[in-house]
Design a protein around this motif. Structure first.
Motif, PDB file in Angstrom:
ATOM      1  N   ALA A 194     -48.077 -23.250  15.751  1.00 56.03           N
ATOM      2  CA  ALA A 194     -48.699 -24.108  14.742  1.00 56.03           C
ATOM      3  C   ALA A 194     -49.947 -23.477  14.158  1.00 56.03           C
ATOM      4  O   ALA A 194     -50.148 -23.488  12.939  1.00 56.03           O
ATOM      5  N   SER A 195     -50.795 -22.904  15.009  1.00 48.52           N
ATOM      6  CA  SER A 195     -52.084 -22.373  14.543  1.00 48.52           C
ATOM      7  C   SER A 195     -51.910 -21.074  13.771  1.00 48.52           C
ATOM      8  O   SER A 195     -52.354 -20.951  12.623  1.00 48.52           O
ATOM      9  N   ILE A 196     -51.278 -20.094  14.408  1.00 47.46           N
ATOM     10  CA  ILE A 196     -51.129 -18.777  13.779  1.00 47.46           C
ATOM     11  C   ILE A 196     -50.181 -18.849  12.596  1.00 47.46           C
ATOM     12  O   ILE A 196     -50.419 -18.241  11.548  1.00 47.46           O
ATOM     13  N   GLY A 197     -49.091 -19.604  12.742  1.00 47.03           N
ATOM     14  CA  GLY A 197     -48.116 -19.685  11.655  1.00 47.03           C
ATOM     15  C   GLY A 197     -48.681 -20.327  10.409  1.00 47.03           C
ATOM     16  O   GLY A 197     -48.439 -19.863   9.290  1.00 47.03           O
ATOM     17  N   THR A 198     -49.441 -21.399  10.574  1.00 44.12           N
ATOM     18  CA  THR A 198     -50.030 -22.084   9.419  1.00 44.12           C
ATOM     19  C   THR A 198     -50.935 -21.159   8.631  1.00 44.12           C
ATOM     20  O   THR A 198     -50.990 -21.207   7.393  1.00 44.12           O
ATOM     21  N   ILE A 199     -51.633 -20.278   9.337  1.00 44.50           N
ATOM     22  CA  ILE A 199     -52.587 -19.383   8.686  1.00 44.50           C
ATOM     23  C   ILE A 199     -51.906 -18.165   8.067  1.00 44.50           C
ATOM     24  O   ILE A 199     -52.294 -17.710   6.984  1.00 44.50           O
ATOM     25  N   MET A 200     -50.840 -17.637   8.700  1.00 39.64           N
ATOM     26  CA  MET A 200     -50.383 -16.293   8.357  1.00 39.64           C
ATOM     27  C   MET A 200     -49.065 -16.202   7.603  1.00 39.64           C
ATOM     28  O   MET A 200     -48.823 -15.198   6.926  1.00 39.64           O
ATOM     29  N   VAL A 201     -48.174 -17.182   7.714  1.00 38.59           N
ATOM     30  CA  VAL A 201     -46.854 -17.026   7.091  1.00 38.59           C
ATOM     31  C   VAL A 201     -46.962 -16.872   5.572  1.00 38.59           C
ATOM     32  O   VAL A 201     -46.299 -16.025   4.966  1.00 38.59           O
ATOM     33  N   GLY A 202     -47.817 -17.676   4.934  1.00 40.30           N
ATOM     34  CA  GLY A 202     -48.011 -17.564   3.483  1.00 40.30           C
ATOM     35  C   GLY A 202     -48.531 -16.193   3.066  1.00 40.30           C
ATOM     36  O   GLY A 202     -47.957 -15.533   2.179  1.00 40.30           O
ATOM     37  N   PRO A 203     -49.617 -15.701   3.660  1.00 35.66           N
ATOM     38  CA  PRO A 203     -50.111 -14.362   3.338  1.00 35.66           C
ATOM     39  C   PRO A 203     -49.099 -13.265   3.618  1.00 35.66           C
ATOM     40  O   PRO A 203     -49.028 -12.283   2.874  1.00 35.66           O
ATOM     41  N   LEU A 204     -48.301 -13.413   4.679  1.00 35.65           N
ATOM     42  CA  LEU A 204     -47.273 -12.418   4.959  1.00 35.65           C
ATOM     43  C   LEU A 204     -46.257 -12.345   3.824  1.00 35.65           C
ATOM     44  O   LEU A 204     -45.818 -11.248   3.431  1.00 35.65           O
ATOM     45  N   GLU A 205     -45.880 -13.500   3.279  1.00 37.25           N
ATOM     46  CA  GLU A 205     -44.935 -13.506   2.164  1.00 37.25           C
ATOM     47  C   GLU A 205     -45.520 -12.785   0.955  1.00 37.25           C
ATOM     48  O   GLU A 205     -44.817 -12.031   0.265  1.00 37.25           O
ATOM     49  N   LYS A 206     -46.814 -12.981   0.690  1.00 37.27           N
ATOM     50  CA  LYS A 206     -47.446 -12.300  -0.436  1.00 37.27           C
ATOM     51  C   LYS A 206     -47.509 -10.791  -0.231  1.00 37.27           C
ATOM     52  O   LYS A 206     -47.589 -10.043  -1.206  1.00 37.27           O
ATOM     53  N   ARG A 207     -47.468 -10.361   1.030  1.00 40.57           N
ATOM     54  CA  ARG A 207     -47.460  -8.928   1.314  1.00 40.57           C
ATOM     55  C   ARG A 207     -46.049  -8.352   1.365  1.00 40.57           C
ATOM     56  O   ARG A 207     -45.877  -7.175   1.694  1.00 40.57           O
ATOM     57  N   GLY A 208     -45.037  -9.180   1.051  1.00 42.55           N
ATOM     58  CA  GLY A 208     -43.671  -8.682   0.989  1.00 42.55           C
ATOM     59  C   GLY A 208     -42.801  -9.010   2.177  1.00 42.55           C
ATOM     60  O   GLY A 208     -41.624  -8.631   2.208  1.00 42.55           O
ATOM     61  N   TYR A 209     -43.332  -9.698   3.159  1.00 42.64           N
ATOM     62  CA  TYR A 209     -42.544 -10.061   4.337  1.00 42.64           C
ATOM     63  C   TYR A 209     -41.660 -11.267   4.011  1.00 42.64           C
ATOM     64  O   TYR A 209     -42.183 -12.314   3.603  1.00 42.64           O
ATOM     65  N   ALA A 242     -56.555  -8.350  -2.643  1.00 41.89           N
ATOM     66  CA  ALA A 242     -57.144  -9.686  -2.714  1.00 41.89           C
ATOM     67  C   ALA A 242     -56.083 -10.776  -2.666  1.00 41.89           C
ATOM     68  O   ALA A 242     -56.387 -11.932  -2.410  1.00 41.89           O
ATOM     69  N   GLN A 243     -54.813 -10.403  -2.914  1.00 44.35           N
ATOM     70  CA  GLN A 243     -53.759 -11.410  -2.946  1.00 44.35           C
ATOM     71  C   GLN A 243     -53.272 -11.758  -1.561  1.00 44.35           C
ATOM     72  O   GLN A 243     -52.342 -12.547  -1.410  1.00 44.35           O
ATOM     73  N   ASP A 244     -53.842 -11.226  -0.516  1.00 38.40           N
ATOM     74  CA  ASP A 244     -53.335 -11.436   0.833  1.00 38.40           C
ATOM     75  C   ASP A 244     -53.251 -12.902   1.212  1.00 38.40           C
ATOM     76  O   ASP A 244     -52.392 -13.290   1.987  1.00 38.40           O
ATOM     77  N   GLY A 245     -54.166 -13.723   0.734  1.00 39.25           N
ATOM     78  CA  GLY A 245     -54.085 -15.134   1.065  1.00 39.25           C
ATOM     79  C   GLY A 245     -55.026 -15.542   2.175  1.00 39.25           C
ATOM     80  O   GLY A 245     -55.266 -16.697   2.422  1.00 39.25           O
ATOM     81  N   LEU A 246     -55.578 -14.566   2.904  1.00 45.73           N
ATOM     82  CA  LEU A 246     -56.587 -14.888   3.900  1.00 45.73           C
ATOM     83  C   LEU A 246     -57.939 -14.829   3.210  1.00 45.73           C
ATOM     84  O   LEU A 246     -58.935 -14.391   3.759  1.00 45.73           O
ATOM     85  N   GLU A 247     -57.952 -15.227   2.003  1.00 48.67           N
ATOM     86  CA  GLU A 247     -59.018 -15.360   1.042  1.00 48.67           C
ATOM     87  C   GLU A 247     -60.308 -14.635   1.381  1.00 48.67           C
ATOM     88  O   GLU A 247     -61.001 -14.964   2.310  1.00 48.67           O
ATOM     89  N   SER A 248     -60.612 -13.641   0.586  1.00 51.42           N
ATOM     90  CA  SER A 248     -61.859 -12.879   0.641  1.00 51.42           C
ATOM     91  C   SER A 248     -62.251 -12.547   2.072  1.00 51.42           C
ATOM     92  O   SER A 248     -63.209 -13.081   2.616  1.00 51.42           O
ATOM     93  N   LEU A 249     -61.440 -11.654   2.686  1.00 52.98           N
ATOM     94  CA  LEU A 249     -61.724 -11.257   4.056  1.00 52.98           C
ATOM     95  C   LEU A 249     -63.094 -10.589   4.136  1.00 52.98           C
ATOM     96  O   LEU A 249     -63.451  -9.784   3.285  1.00 52.98           O
ATOM     97  N   PRO A 250     -63.874 -10.874   5.179  1.00 43.76           N
ATOM     98  CA  PRO A 250     -65.192 -10.279   5.311  1.00 43.76           C
ATOM     99  C   PRO A 250     -65.109  -8.837   5.780  1.00 43.76           C
ATOM    100  O   PRO A 250     -64.037  -8.325   6.096  1.00 43.76           O
TER     101      PRO A 250
END
Length: 432
Positions: A115-130, A203-211
């Motif tokens: 629930a935690s990791i998937g909610t954060i990462m699945v969307g950005p992974l799709e934007k990276r081609g996964y 910048a399109q990764d989806g983990l918005e403006s990584l530090p």
């Protein structure tokens, strides 16, 4: 014969959708009738079995997992790992694997990691081609690192039902966990460019403006301190696993409220309620399984099973392979709690008679859960990963089977055939 009927009743009830806990209640009712057992005595024995200080760690670690999700801890961990490895080939997928591993070192549960990791990462992974199917499959398998990396709720249950040291069971699964992490990262890197094309980090990764690395590390420091406190406290002899669970839950509340400030009273109450519901289900399964186990033990079913198998197969290696196959099949139709509290004690006498150390067997059971929980027809973790990833299950089945065939099964085989992989850390830490 009664045992086969009991298994058939359990499978039938689970297939028709009866909740797992009440499916076990149905089996208990049948066995009580078939063997004319005294139900009052069984209830007393079952209560005494769950009246354990060790089991207090169960709701506390479950609560910690929910608090990590609602308190912003998981997000900071993912951002930190993504900054470190996300720009390399296959880095985004590797980030998911590593994030699941660190999450498991705090919460000890696979469902919270999904629930935690998937909610954060699945969307950005799709934007990276996964592809979402592949991402969900990778999420499902990597989330099971929460079972292998201590503290692990599954290992707590194994230790309780088999009367083993919790700390030793924790340490036994460290080696297989590290091997699984390496295998998943390697398989993901191999898949990039062959099964799909990865888009360059941007910048399109989806983990918005990584530090920056320094900033991400600073923000993640409170979250990263949790596994150090938990594992350092347990293996340093400072606290017991139950005390470490209480510290973890308390620290998660403090970090969520006062450091990241993502945790609110409403989110805290929701986390407590969710943890209570999960714990209640597990305790019911434990209660019924202890009572079932008492009936089976009084009828000498485990001993007879050992005698039958050893009469048919003399080679300890073949017995070990047969038990591995049975554990995987059981994991395909039962959840990890059911496999751990019912199947593991049933085969423990056989494993000991075959020369397998009980602590080694703990890591074998944990590896079988990793495979079974992602294998149809039940595949509870894979189904949950698909719900989080918002993808039909059929799109995730083939990637999941591929990862299990080329990573999960080899890891289980090495774990089973090389005992030192599981026993090295318990011996190093003086736990056996």
């Amino acid at each position: 014969m009664e045992g086969l009927i009991a298994v058939g009743i359990l499978l039938f009830l689970m297939i028709v959708g009866v909740p797992v806990a009440w499916s076990f209640a149905g089996v208990l009712a049948y066995l009580t009738f078939a063997y004319d057992a005294n139900f009052n005595t069984l209830m007393l024995q079952g209560y005494r079995s769950i009246d354990s200080v060790i089991l207090i760690a169960l709701p506390l670690f479950v609560l910690t997992g929910y608090l990590m999700q609602s308190g912003g801890i998981a997000l900071r961990l993912v951002n930190f790992i993504e900054v470190l490895v996300g720009k390399r080939k296959g880095g985004m997928g590797a980030s998911m694997v590593l994030a699941s591993g660190i999450f498991g070192a705090i919460a000890g549960t696979a469902t919270a990691a999904v629930a935690s990791i998937g909610t954060i990462m699945v969307g950005p992974l799709e934007k990276r081609g996964y592809p979402r199917g592949y991402s969900s499959a990778l999420l499902g398998i990597s989330s099971l690192l929460g079972i292998l990396i201590p503290p692990s709720i599954t290992m707590i249950l194994f230790a309780v039902v088999t009367r083993q040291s919790v700390a030793a069971c924790f340490a036994a699964s460290i080696g297989p966990a590290l091997l699984l992490i390496a295998g998943l990262i390697a398989a993901n890197r191999f898949s990039v460019g062959r099964l799909f094309q990865e888009v360059a980090a941007g910048a399109q990764d989806g983990l918005e403006s990584l530090p920056s690395k320094g900033s991400a590390a600073f923000r993640a420091l409170p979250a990263l301190s949790l596994p150090v406190i938990i594992l350092g406290g347990i293996y340093g002899g400072v606290c017991t696993p139950t005390e470490a669970a209480a510290i973890a839950a308390f620290m998660a509340i403090v970090i969520g409220f006062f450091v990241y400030r993502d945790l609110t009273i409403k989110r805290l109450s929701s986390s407590v309620i969710a943890a209570a519901e999960t714990t209640g289900t597990v305790i019911l399964i434990l209660l019924f399984s202890f009572m079932i186990g008492r009936i089976l033990a009084s009828e000498r079913i485990p001993q007879e099973l050992t005698e039958v198998i050893t009469d048919l197969v003399q080679d300890p290696l073949k017995i070990l392979i047969a038990v591995n196959i049975f554990l995987i099949i059981a994991g395909m139709i039962m959840d990890d709690v059911s496999v751990t509290v019912v199947v593991a004690p049933l085969f423990m006498p056989l494993m000991v008679a075959s020369g397998v150390d009980p602590i080694h067997f703990a890591s074998i059971v944990a590896c079988s859960v990793v495979i079974g929980a992602n294998s149809p027809p039940v595949a509870p973790i894979l189904y949950m990963a698909c719900r989080i990833g918002q993808v039909p299950i059929h799109k995730a089945v083939l990637p999941a089977l591929g990862l299990m065939a080329f990573v999960g099964l080899p890891v289980m085989a090495v774990t089973s055939l090389v005992p030192e992989l599981s026993l090295f850390f318990p011996r190093l830490l003086g736990l056996m």
